[in-house]
Design a protein around this motif. Structure first.
Motif, PDB file in Angstrom:
ATOM      1  N   PHE A 106       0.844  -1.192   0.000  1.00 15.39           N
ATOM      2  CA  PHE A 106       0.000   0.000   0.000  1.00 15.39           C
ATOM      3  C   PHE A 106       0.877   1.240   0.000  1.00 15.39           C
ATOM      4  CE2 PHE A 106       0.951  -0.621   4.444  1.00 15.39           C
ATOM      5  CZ  PHE A 106       0.939   0.639   5.029  1.00 15.39           C
ATOM      6  N   GLN A 107       0.269   2.374  -0.316  1.00 13.66           N
ATOM      7  CA  GLN A 107       0.957   3.667  -0.239  1.00 13.66           C
ATOM      8  C   GLN A 107       0.409   4.443   0.932  1.00 13.66           C
ATOM      9  OE1 GLN A 107       0.382   6.454  -3.485  1.00 13.66           O
ATOM     10  NE2 GLN A 107       2.438   7.295  -3.218  1.00 13.66           N
ATOM     11  N   VAL A 108       1.296   5.060   1.717  1.00 13.62           N
ATOM     12  CA  VAL A 108       0.867   5.870   2.854  1.00 13.62           C
ATOM     13  C   VAL A 108       0.051   7.046   2.330  1.00 13.62           C
ATOM     14  CG1 VAL A 108       1.610   7.210   4.852  1.00 13.62           C
ATOM     15  CG2 VAL A 108       2.908   5.180   4.156  1.00 13.62           C
ATOM     16  N   PRO A 109      -1.207   7.209   2.789  1.00  9.20           N
ATOM     17  CA  PRO A 109      -2.106   8.206   2.201  1.00  9.20           C
ATOM     18  C   PRO A 109      -1.720   9.642   2.532  1.00  9.20           C
ATOM     19  CG  PRO A 109      -3.150   7.122   4.066  1.00  9.20           C
ATOM     20  CD  PRO A 109      -1.878   6.384   3.817  1.00  9.20           C
ATOM     21  N   ALA A 110      -2.276  10.569   1.752  1.00 11.02           N
ATOM     22  CA  ALA A 110      -1.937  11.991   1.881  1.00 11.02           C
ATOM     23  C   ALA A 110      -2.405  12.591   3.196  1.00 11.02           C
ATOM     24  CB  ALA A 110      -2.532  12.771   0.712  1.00 11.02           C
ATOM     25  N   ASN A 111      -3.404  11.975   3.861  1.00 13.97           N
ATOM     26  CA  ASN A 111      -3.886  12.526   5.138  1.00 13.97           C
ATOM     27  C   ASN A 111      -3.298  11.797   6.332  1.00 13.97           C
ATOM     28  OD1 ASN A 111      -5.248  10.114   4.905  1.00 13.97           O
ATOM     29  ND2 ASN A 111      -7.268  10.948   5.404  1.00 13.97           N
ATOM     30  N   TYR A 112      -2.243  11.015   6.127  1.00  5.88           N
ATOM     31  CA  TYR A 112      -1.595  10.297   7.229  1.00  5.88           C
ATOM     32  C   TYR A 112      -0.929  11.271   8.193  1.00  5.88           C
ATOM     33  CZ  TYR A 112       2.002   7.693   9.738  1.00  5.88           C
ATOM     34  OH  TYR A 112       2.821   7.168  10.721  1.00  5.88           O
ATOM     35  N   SER A 113      -1.115  11.028   9.511  1.00  4.54           N
ATOM     36  CA  SER A 113      -0.457  11.837  10.527  1.00  4.54           C
ATOM     37  C   SER A 113       0.413  10.972  11.442  1.00  4.54           C
ATOM     38  CB  SER A 113      -1.489  12.594  11.369  1.00  4.54           C
ATOM     39  OG  SER A 113      -0.872  13.309  12.416  1.00  4.54           O
ATOM     40  N   SER A 114      -0.163   9.884  11.965  1.00  3.14           N
ATOM     41  CA  SER A 114       0.575   9.011  12.873  1.00  3.14           C
ATOM     42  C   SER A 114      -0.152   7.672  12.970  1.00  3.14           C
ATOM     43  CB  SER A 114       0.700   9.655  14.264  1.00  3.14           C
ATOM     44  OG  SER A 114      -0.589   9.819  14.846  1.00  3.14           O
ATOM     45  N   HIS A 115       0.424   6.761  13.737  1.00  3.66           N
ATOM     46  CA  HIS A 115      -0.232   5.474  13.963  1.00  3.66           C
ATOM     47  C   HIS A 115       0.250   4.891  15.278  1.00  3.66           C
ATOM     48  CE1 HIS A 115       3.613   4.203  12.186  1.00  3.66           C
ATOM     49  NE2 HIS A 115       3.455   3.109  12.916  1.00  3.66           N
ATOM     50  N   SER A 116      -0.471   3.918  15.785  1.00  5.37           N
ATOM     51  CA  SER A 116      -0.075   3.189  16.985  1.00  5.37           C
ATOM     52  C   SER A 116       0.584   1.884  16.560  1.00  5.37           C
ATOM     53  CB  SER A 116      -1.295   2.892  17.868  1.00  5.37           C
ATOM     54  OG  SER A 116      -0.965   1.991  18.916  1.00  5.37           O
ATOM     55  N   GLU A 117       1.795   1.649  17.017  1.00  5.33           N
ATOM     56  CA  GLU A 117       2.519   0.450  16.605  1.00  5.33           C
ATOM     57  C   GLU A 117       1.747  -0.831  16.940  1.00  5.33           C
ATOM     58  OE1 GLU A 117       5.215   0.253  14.860  1.00  5.33           O
ATOM     59  OE2 GLU A 117       5.781   2.356  14.840  1.00  5.33           O
ATOM     60  N   SER A 118       1.023  -0.839  18.056  1.00  7.29           N
ATOM     61  CA  SER A 118       0.381  -2.068  18.523  1.00  7.29           C
ATOM     62  C   SER A 118      -0.859  -2.450  17.722  1.00  7.29           C
ATOM     63  CB  SER A 118       0.007  -1.933  20.005  1.00  7.29           C
ATOM     64  OG  SER A 118      -0.912  -0.873  20.199  1.00  7.29           O
ATOM     65  N   THR A 119      -1.463  -1.492  17.012  1.00 10.78           N
ATOM     66  CA  THR A 119      -2.709  -1.779  16.298  1.00 10.78           C
ATOM     67  C   THR A 119      -2.676  -1.393  14.823  1.00 10.78           C
ATOM     68  OG1 THR A 119      -3.626   0.377  16.947  1.00 10.78           O
ATOM     69  CG2 THR A 119      -4.091  -1.510  18.390  1.00 10.78           C
ATOM     70  N   ALA A 120      -1.556  -0.890  14.325  1.00 11.63           N
ATOM     71  CA  ALA A 120      -1.518  -0.363  12.958  1.00 11.63           C
ATOM     72  C   ALA A 120      -1.737  -1.463  11.924  1.00 11.63           C
ATOM     73  CB  ALA A 120      -0.203   0.347  12.704  1.00 11.63           C
ATOM     74  N   ILE A 121      -1.123  -2.613  12.115  1.00  9.84           N
ATOM     75  CA  ILE A 121      -1.200  -3.695  11.136  1.00  9.84           C
ATOM     76  C   ILE A 121      -1.966  -4.874  11.724  1.00  9.84           C
ATOM     77  CG2 ILE A 121       0.125  -5.384   9.812  1.00  9.84           C
ATOM     78  CD1 ILE A 121       0.274  -2.581   8.680  1.00  9.84           C
ATOM     79  N   GLN A 122      -3.011  -5.308  11.015  1.00  5.97           N
ATOM     80  CA  GLN A 122      -3.813  -6.441  11.464  1.00  5.97           C
ATOM     81  C   GLN A 122      -4.105  -7.369  10.285  1.00  5.97           C
ATOM     82  OE1 GLN A 122      -6.936  -3.851  13.149  1.00  5.97           O
ATOM     83  NE2 GLN A 122      -6.644  -4.967  15.062  1.00  5.97           N
ATOM     84  N   LEU A 123      -3.990  -8.661  10.525  1.00  5.50           N
ATOM     85  CA  LEU A 123      -4.268  -9.669   9.508  1.00  5.50           C
ATOM     86  C   LEU A 123      -5.725 -10.107   9.618  1.00  5.50           C
ATOM     87  CD1 LEU A 123      -2.772 -11.455   7.348  1.00  5.50           C
ATOM     88  CD2 LEU A 123      -2.744 -13.245   9.116  1.00  5.50           C
ATOM     89  N   VAL A 124      -6.408 -10.183   8.465  1.00  8.18           N
ATOM     90  CA  VAL A 124      -7.797 -10.642   8.424  1.00  8.18           C
ATOM     91  C   VAL A 124      -7.795 -12.038   7.800  1.00  8.18           C
ATOM     92  CG1 VAL A 124     -10.146 -10.100   7.675  1.00  8.18           C
ATOM     93  CG2 VAL A 124      -8.520  -8.237   8.092  1.00  8.18           C
ATOM     94  N   TRP A 125      -8.247 -13.041   8.546  1.00  6.55           N
ATOM     95  CA  TRP A 125      -8.101 -14.428   8.104  1.00  6.55           C
ATOM     96  C   TRP A 125      -9.137 -15.326   8.764  1.00  6.55           C
ATOM     97  CZ3 TRP A 125      -6.499 -18.200  11.807  1.00  6.55           C
ATOM     98  CH2 TRP A 125      -6.129 -17.675  13.048  1.00  6.55           C
TER      99      TRP A 125
END
Length: 222
Positions: A106-125
């Motif tokens: 993915f590309q980091v979007p133009a309205n990106y400001s910050s993220h939380s390391e613990s919840t930023a990436i989640q796998l859907v399965w």
């Protein structure tokens, strides 16, 4: 002699306090136009009975203040020991008893400001296994700035357990050992991979795992 007013349903309107339930607006004239910033609304300021007017422009400001955004990424065609087997929901199957990897971009979007390391990436399965056993695996990432040479930065987490919710239950999982994406910026291209270590003793799901996609959750600037 004071005046007494009634609405169209015969309910008395008090000059001191009139409950909103007795206001009859059904027969009022429609605005006949789009709502604009200067239009006024009535608001109970702080829900304490202090009724005030507010411009429609403030409603836009309030709504835009809700800044959590989520991007959904379907799995890409690149995988190792995974099986491209599209069904009604998932695209990639990670077989049991082998090391299988699936990739996302993915590309980091133009309205990106910050993220939380613990919840930023989640796998859907999900899995067809009839139990609530555990999958064992890890995340990896590769970051590439839009104007940088094709070298980038990479990071891999340790392998850990991810619990399944049950037979054909969609799971949205992040790992306790969070993926470090601290250096990302607007416009960067990010590659994420998830590797299932199905041959490991800690992977107790005796069936294939089907990957629907991945979520990236962030705080937006607008």
């Amino acid at each position: 002699m004071p005046w007494t007013f009634f609405n169209s349903n015969g309910q008395r309107l008090s000059s001191a306090v009139t409950n909103i339930n007795v206001l009859d607006i059904d027969g009022a004239t429609d605005i006949g136009a789009a709502i604009v910033d200067a239009d006024l609304f009535i608001i109970d300021d702080g829900a304490g009975g202090a009724n005030r007017k507010t411009a429609a422009s403030r409603i836009k400001t309030y709504v835009n203040a809700i800044t959590t955004r989520t991007i959904f990424m379907p799995p890409g065609p690149v995988h190792t020991n995974g099986v491209y087997e599209p069904n009604r929901l998932a695209l990639i199957k990670l077989p049991v008893d082998v090391m299988g990897t699936v990739n996302f971009t993915f590309q980091v979007p133009a309205n990106y400001s910050s993220h939380s390391e613990s919840t930023a990436i989640q796998l859907v399965w999900y899995t067809n296994a009839g139990t609530t056993n555990n999958m064992y695996g890890r995340f990896g990432s590769y970051g590439q700035g839009a104007t940088e040479s094709v070298e980038g930065t990479s990071e891999v987490t340790s392998e850990e357990v991810m619990a399944a919710g049950g037979n054909k239950i969609i799971n949205v999982s992040n790992k306790p050992d969070a993926l470090d994406l601290s250096g990302i910026a607007i416009g960067d291209y990010i590659g994420i991979d998830f590797r299932r270590n199905g041959a490991h003793a800690s992977d107790t799901i005796s069936d294939d795992v089907r990957v629907i996609g991945m979520l990236f959750t962030y705080t937006a600037s607008q």
